[in-house]
Design a protein around this motif. Sequence first.
Motif, PDB file in Angstrom:
ATOM      1  N   TYR A  48       0.564   0.500   0.185  1.00 52.64           N
ATOM      2  CA  TYR A  48       0.497   0.660  -1.282  1.00 52.64           C
ATOM      3  C   TYR A  48       1.771   0.150  -1.847  1.00 52.64           C
ATOM      4  CZ  TYR A  48       2.738   5.248  -0.613  1.00 52.64           C
ATOM      5  OH  TYR A  48       3.414   6.154  -0.233  1.00 52.64           O
ATOM      6  N   ASP A  49       1.467  -0.357  -3.091  1.00 53.80           N
ATOM      7  CA  ASP A  49       2.510  -0.688  -4.006  1.00 53.80           C
ATOM      8  C   ASP A  49       3.016   0.333  -5.072  1.00 53.80           C
ATOM      9  OD1 ASP A  49       4.350  -2.035  -5.759  1.00 53.80           O
ATOM     10  OD2 ASP A  49       3.555  -3.834  -5.444  1.00 53.80           O
ATOM     11  N   LEU A  50       3.965   1.046  -5.324  1.00 54.74           N
ATOM     12  CA  LEU A  50       4.044   1.930  -6.388  1.00 54.74           C
ATOM     13  C   LEU A  50       4.137   1.369  -7.862  1.00 54.74           C
ATOM     14  CD1 LEU A  50       6.752   4.327  -4.488  1.00 54.74           C
ATOM     15  CD2 LEU A  50       4.480   4.866  -5.086  1.00 54.74           C
ATOM     16  N   LEU A  51       4.307   0.116  -7.735  1.00 53.35           N
ATOM     17  CA  LEU A  51       4.424  -0.478  -9.057  1.00 53.35           C
ATOM     18  C   LEU A  51       3.324  -1.353  -9.339  1.00 53.35           C
ATOM     19  CD1 LEU A  51       8.313  -1.561  -9.105  1.00 53.35           C
ATOM     20  CD2 LEU A  51       7.161   0.484 -10.059  1.00 53.35           C
ATOM     21  N   LYS A 102       5.312  10.296   0.236  1.00 56.72           N
ATOM     22  CA  LYS A 102       5.296   9.414  -0.809  1.00 56.72           C
ATOM     23  C   LYS A 102       6.173   9.846  -1.950  1.00 56.72           C
ATOM     24  CE  LYS A 102       1.762   8.283  -4.397  1.00 56.72           C
ATOM     25  NZ  LYS A 102       0.436   8.033  -4.841  1.00 56.72           N
ATOM     26  N   LYS A 103       6.336  11.196  -1.837  1.00 56.40           N
ATOM     27  CA  LYS A 103       7.594  11.547  -2.760  1.00 56.40           C
ATOM     28  C   LYS A 103       8.858  10.969  -2.420  1.00 56.40           C
ATOM     29  CE  LYS A 103       9.876  15.741  -4.388  1.00 56.40           C
ATOM     30  NZ  LYS A 103      10.122  17.290  -4.063  1.00 56.40           N
ATOM     31  N   TYR A 104       9.291  10.740  -1.166  1.00 56.21           N
ATOM     32  CA  TYR A 104      10.468  10.446  -0.572  1.00 56.21           C
ATOM     33  C   TYR A 104      10.627   8.839  -1.217  1.00 56.21           C
ATOM     34  CZ  TYR A 104      14.180   8.982   2.732  1.00 56.21           C
ATOM     35  OH  TYR A 104      15.266   8.526   3.318  1.00 56.21           O
ATOM     36  N   PHE A 105       9.352   8.129  -1.061  1.00 54.55           N
ATOM     37  CA  PHE A 105       9.648   6.623  -1.450  1.00 54.55           C
ATOM     38  C   PHE A 105       9.656   6.673  -3.170  1.00 54.55           C
ATOM     39  CE2 PHE A 105       7.159   6.008   2.621  1.00 54.55           C
ATOM     40  CZ  PHE A 105       8.572   5.400   3.174  1.00 54.55           C
ATOM     41  N   GLU A 106       9.034   7.489  -3.720  1.00 58.59           N
ATOM     42  CA  GLU A 106       9.116   7.687  -5.115  1.00 58.59           C
ATOM     43  C   GLU A 106      10.297   7.777  -5.626  1.00 58.59           C
ATOM     44  OE1 GLU A 106       4.497   9.124  -6.115  1.00 58.59           O
ATOM     45  OE2 GLU A 106       5.979  10.366  -6.094  1.00 58.59           O
ATOM     46  N   VAL A 126       4.974   0.098   0.114  1.00 62.75           N
ATOM     47  CA  VAL A 126       5.121   1.067   1.213  1.00 62.75           C
ATOM     48  C   VAL A 126       4.424   0.695   2.298  1.00 62.75           C
ATOM     49  CG1 VAL A 126       4.838   3.267   1.949  1.00 62.75           C
ATOM     50  CG2 VAL A 126       5.725   2.790  -0.285  1.00 62.75           C
ATOM     51  N   HIS A 127       4.936   0.418   3.471  1.00 65.82           N
ATOM     52  CA  HIS A 127       3.981   0.059   4.872  1.00 65.82           C
ATOM     53  C   HIS A 127       3.855   1.283   5.840  1.00 65.82           C
ATOM     54  CE1 HIS A 127       5.177  -4.491   4.640  1.00 65.82           C
ATOM     55  NE2 HIS A 127       4.363  -4.206   3.799  1.00 65.82           N
ATOM     56  N   THR A 132       7.407   3.105  11.939  1.00 65.52           N
ATOM     57  CA  THR A 132       7.983   4.208  11.017  1.00 65.52           C
ATOM     58  C   THR A 132       7.486   3.855   9.382  1.00 65.52           C
ATOM     59  OG1 THR A 132       9.848   4.629  12.398  1.00 65.52           O
ATOM     60  CG2 THR A 132      10.172   5.288  10.261  1.00 65.52           C
ATOM     61  N   PRO A 133       7.238   4.589   8.717  1.00 71.42           N
ATOM     62  CA  PRO A 133       6.778   4.299   7.382  1.00 71.42           C
ATOM     63  C   PRO A 133       8.074   3.739   6.584  1.00 71.42           C
ATOM     64  CG  PRO A 133       5.627   6.314   8.034  1.00 71.42           C
ATOM     65  CD  PRO A 133       6.534   6.030   9.123  1.00 71.42           C
TER      66      PRO A 133
END
Length: 264
Positions: A48-51, A102-106, A126-127, A132-133
Amino acid sequence: MLQMAQFAIIRMQKFQVSDVQGIQKHNQRQGISKSNLDIDYSKTEQNYDLLNDQNLKYESEIKEKIAEQVKRKPRANSVVLSEFMVTASPEYMNALSAEEQKKYFEKSLEFIQERYGQKNTLYAVVHHDEATPHMHVGVIPITEDNRLSAKDIFNKQELRELQEEFPKHLQEHDFEIVRGEKGSEKKHLSSQEYKEKQDLEKEIQLLDKEIDGKKNEFIDLSEALPQEKLDVKVQKEITTDVKQKLFGDAEVTKKETGNYVLAP
């Protein structure tokens, strides 16, 4: 005391406009990659793309933003995209729940946008379909005085501070994470280079096992021919055969520690 490797990982790579289409295809999984065999396309729908809710056309988006903010037309070889690869030690990242990941990436994206500008951040993909994510964040390197200059933004001092401040930001949001290896001589690897490094380490382990096997064969051969002395050339051929199988024409050297590395 840390029970496992818990390193925050953030690396940045610069790209020219000629590179952008390839970056887009990789991030958005447009087509099947022949070089990256670690992608599990059955899991691609988890990316997914957070933006952005929809796929972007990177080149046109970049050119539009540059035209809006930068007065001087960029040169053909200008850096137009600075991409961050964000993740953590595989053991740590894979131990997090999907919600924690997801929180880590946010929070990582938050850090990047605060530091380099929200309006200049193009994507945050995010892959989850690789081992590894990890997240790819694209930033257009436009300075506060509206110049396109990755050189000025990402100088040596800034890159050092980036490695120091990134884990601190995550620690403030309850992630038990520390910075990775220090040292100005350490090369910041791209995601592909990081993958290749891991693959090389696996090959080194296989190399050691095969050499051990060849040594046993050599011992057996020596015992079978007690009256004959094996030529030194035979010993060299045994090792060379194994090295050639794994590394082709690349030169391989052995350090005193016993670890095999590609010679520079």
